[in-house]
Design an enzyme around this catalytic site. Structure first.
Site, PDB file in Angstrom:
ATOM      1  N   ARG A 136     -15.853  17.979 -13.073  1.00 33.65           N
ATOM      2  CA  ARG A 136     -17.105  18.599 -12.602  1.00 33.65           C
ATOM      3  C   ARG A 136     -17.902  17.633 -11.737  1.00 33.65           C
ATOM      4  NH1 ARG A 136     -19.297  18.568 -17.591  1.00 33.65           N
ATOM      5  NH2 ARG A 136     -17.330  17.825 -18.412  1.00 33.65           N
ATOM      6  N   CYS A 165     -21.161  18.818 -20.316  1.00 35.36           N
ATOM      7  CA  CYS A 165     -22.515  18.819 -19.759  1.00 35.36           C
ATOM      8  C   CYS A 165     -22.510  18.168 -18.383  1.00 35.36           C
ATOM      9  CB  CYS A 165     -23.463  18.034 -20.646  1.00 35.36           C
ATOM     10  SG  CYS A 165     -23.556  18.633 -22.321  1.00 35.36           S
ATOM     11  N   THR A 166     -23.490  18.541 -17.605  1.00 32.78           N
ATOM     12  CA  THR A 166     -23.736  17.853 -16.337  1.00 32.78           C
ATOM     13  C   THR A 166     -25.227  17.560 -16.252  1.00 32.78           C
ATOM     14  OG1 THR A 166     -21.940  19.090 -15.279  1.00 32.78           O
ATOM     15  CG2 THR A 166     -23.504  17.966 -13.827  1.00 32.78           C
TER      16      THR A 166
END
Lengths: 253, 123
Positions: free
Chosen positions: A191, A1-2
Site C-alpha cells: 500500500r 493501516c495507512t
C-alpha cells in the site's frame, strides 16, 4: 493501516489515517468481507475527552476499548498508531506481565496517556520513543510547527528509528503502512507505493484534507479491512472521521 | 474502477471529498468522555448506547476462537484467568475496564481480552 503526516507550502500540518484491522479473522462468504471489520464499524465513535468542560483531546475509537489508536490534542499534536508485526510480539510482553515483570506499557494505554498528558510535540515524541512497551508498534506523530512530523518505529524495548519530515530535502510528508521503512513491503501487500504515488501526484502545493481523503480512498490503500478514515488538521482543530467500505472489486487487504 | 491483482493498478482517486458513494459507509457519532468523573463511570453513556454492538463483536471473537479451539478451552481460559489480570493494570484503565464490564454485562475477562487484543494480535 495507512497513516501519514504532510505539510503544505504554508507550513500547515495535516495528519490522516485509514484503520485496517481483522486480517484472517473470519471471511464472510456471502458479504465478501472480513467479519471483524463488519463488527467494528458500528462500534466506531468519535470521542471528546474533557476536563473542566474543556477539550483535552479528541479521538476516533471503538466503544469498549479504553486505549487510543487515533487522536489529536488540538493546537499541539496529532497521533496515530499502526500495527507492527514481529516475532518478538506482544504475546511475549503479556507472558512477562503475567509472570510479574510489569515495567512495560500496554501499547494503547501509552497512546492514551500521551494524548492525555503530553503538552508539546517534543514531550509526546520523547514518551513514545523512550517508554518500554509490551508490543512493537509504529507511532505516527504530527506537531503544529513546520517540520514537526515523524514516524517512530518501536520494538518492545527500544526505538529502532525516527523518520522525520525534512522539507529542506524535499520530504514534505512521511507515510507508514505496516512495514519498516528500510525494508520493502510484502509484494502482496504494497500500500506504500500507491499511496506515495498519489501523494507525489498531488504535490505539496495542492495538499489538503480533501486531497488526502482522495489518497486514502484509492485501492489498495482502501481495502476490505478498512474500517474508518480520520482526517486531522492540528492548527484549526479540524477532526473528521468517516466509516469506510470497499465493495467489490476490492483487494482483501 | 477495478482493482487488479498486485502490483498496484488503480488510478489515484479524485473528487471523493466530501465523502459520498459506495466507499462511504456513514458518519461517526460523537460522545463526550468526562475525565473529571470517576473512571468506573466515564464510559457509562457510551456503553449503554453500544451494549448490543460490543456484545456482538465479543461474541464474534469468541466464535472465531472456538473455531480454532472447539473444546471451548480458550474462552474458558479468558473468562477465568484474564479477569484477575485487570487488577494489575495501571489506574485508571483498570477501573474503566471494570466499569465497562458492569454496564455491558459482559464477563470482565472478555472485556479485558478486547482491550489487550493488540498485544495478542501482533504475532
Amino acid at each position: 493501516c495507512t497513516s501519514l503526516v504532510a505539510e503544505d507550502t504554508t507550513g500547515k500540518l495535516y495528519h490522516a489515517r485509514n484503520l485496517d484491522f481483522g486480517l484472517f479473522l473470519g471471511w464472510d462468504i456471502k458479504k465478501h468481507s472480513w467479519e471483524i471489520p463488519e463488527y467494528l464499524r458500528p462500534l466506531t465513535v468519535n470521542l471528546d475527552f474533557q476536563r473542566n468542560n474543556k477539550t483535552i483531546f479528541k479521538s476516533t475509537n471503538f466503544a469498549g476499548y479504553v486505549g487510543m489508536l487515533t487522536g489529536m490534542r488540538p493546537g499541539i499534536f496529532t497521533l496515530t498508531m499502526n500495527e507492527r508485526f514481529n516475532i518478538d510480539g506482544g504475546y511475549i510482553g503479556i507472558i512477562e506481565w503475567i509472570l510479574g515483570k510489569r515495567d512495560g506499557f500496554w501499547m494503547s494505554f501509552l497512546t492514551r496517556s500521551v494524548l492525555e498528558n503530553a503538552t508539546s510535540y517534543a514531550q509526546a515524541k520523547d514518551q513514545l520513543t523512550n517508554t518500554k512497551m509490551l508490543a512493537p508498534a509504529y507511532f505516527i506523530l504530527g506537531g503544529n510547527r513546520s517540520g514537526e512530523g515523524c514516524v517512530i518505529t518501536r520494538s518492545r524495548k527500544a526505538c529502532l528509528d525516527v523518520w522525520e519530515l525534512d522539507l529542506k530535502h524535499g520530504s514534505w510528508y512521511v507515510l507508514e503502512t505496516n512495514y519498516d521503512r528500510w525494508k520493502d513491503p510484502l509484494f502482496l501487500d504494497n500500500r506504500r507505493t500507491p499511496a506515495m504515488k498519489c501523494l507525489n501526484e498531488t504535490t505539496q502545493k495542492k495538499i489538503s484534507l480533501p486531497a488526502i481523503y482522495d489518497v486514502l480512498s484509492t485501492k489498495p490503500v482502501l481495502n476490505k479491512l478498512t474500517t474508518y478514515t480520520t482526517l486531522m488538521e492540528v492548527s484549526s482543530g479540524t477532526f473528521e472521521a468517516y466509516l469506510r467500505d470497499c465493495p467489490d472489486p476490492c483487494i482483501p487487504w | 474502477v477495478a482493482q487488479d491483482l498486485p502490483p498496484y493498478s488503480e488510478e489515484c482517486r479524485k473528487g471523493t471529498y466530501p465523502p459520498h458513494g459506495p466507499t462511504f459507509k456513514g458518519k461517526i457519532p460523537w460522545y463526550t468522555i468526562n475525565l473529571d468523573s470517576a473512571p468506573h463511570k466515564r464510559w457509562n453513556q457510551l456503553i449503554s448506547d453500544k451494549k448490543v454492538e460490543v456484545t456482538n463483536l465479543i461474541q464474534a471473537i469468541k466464535n472465531l476462537a472456538n473455531d480454532f479451539f472447539p473444546s471451548g478451552k480458550l474462552i474458558e481460559l479468558v473468562d477465568k484467568h484474564l479477569a484477575p489480570l485487570v487488577d494489575t493494570l495501571p489506574f485508571p484503565f483498570n477501573e474503566e475496564i471494570k466499569g465497562i464490564a458492569d454496564v455491558s454485562g459482559l464477563p470482565l475477562g472478555e472485556v479485558m481480552f478486547f482491550n489487550v487484543f493488540y498485544e495478542i494480535f501482533t504475532v
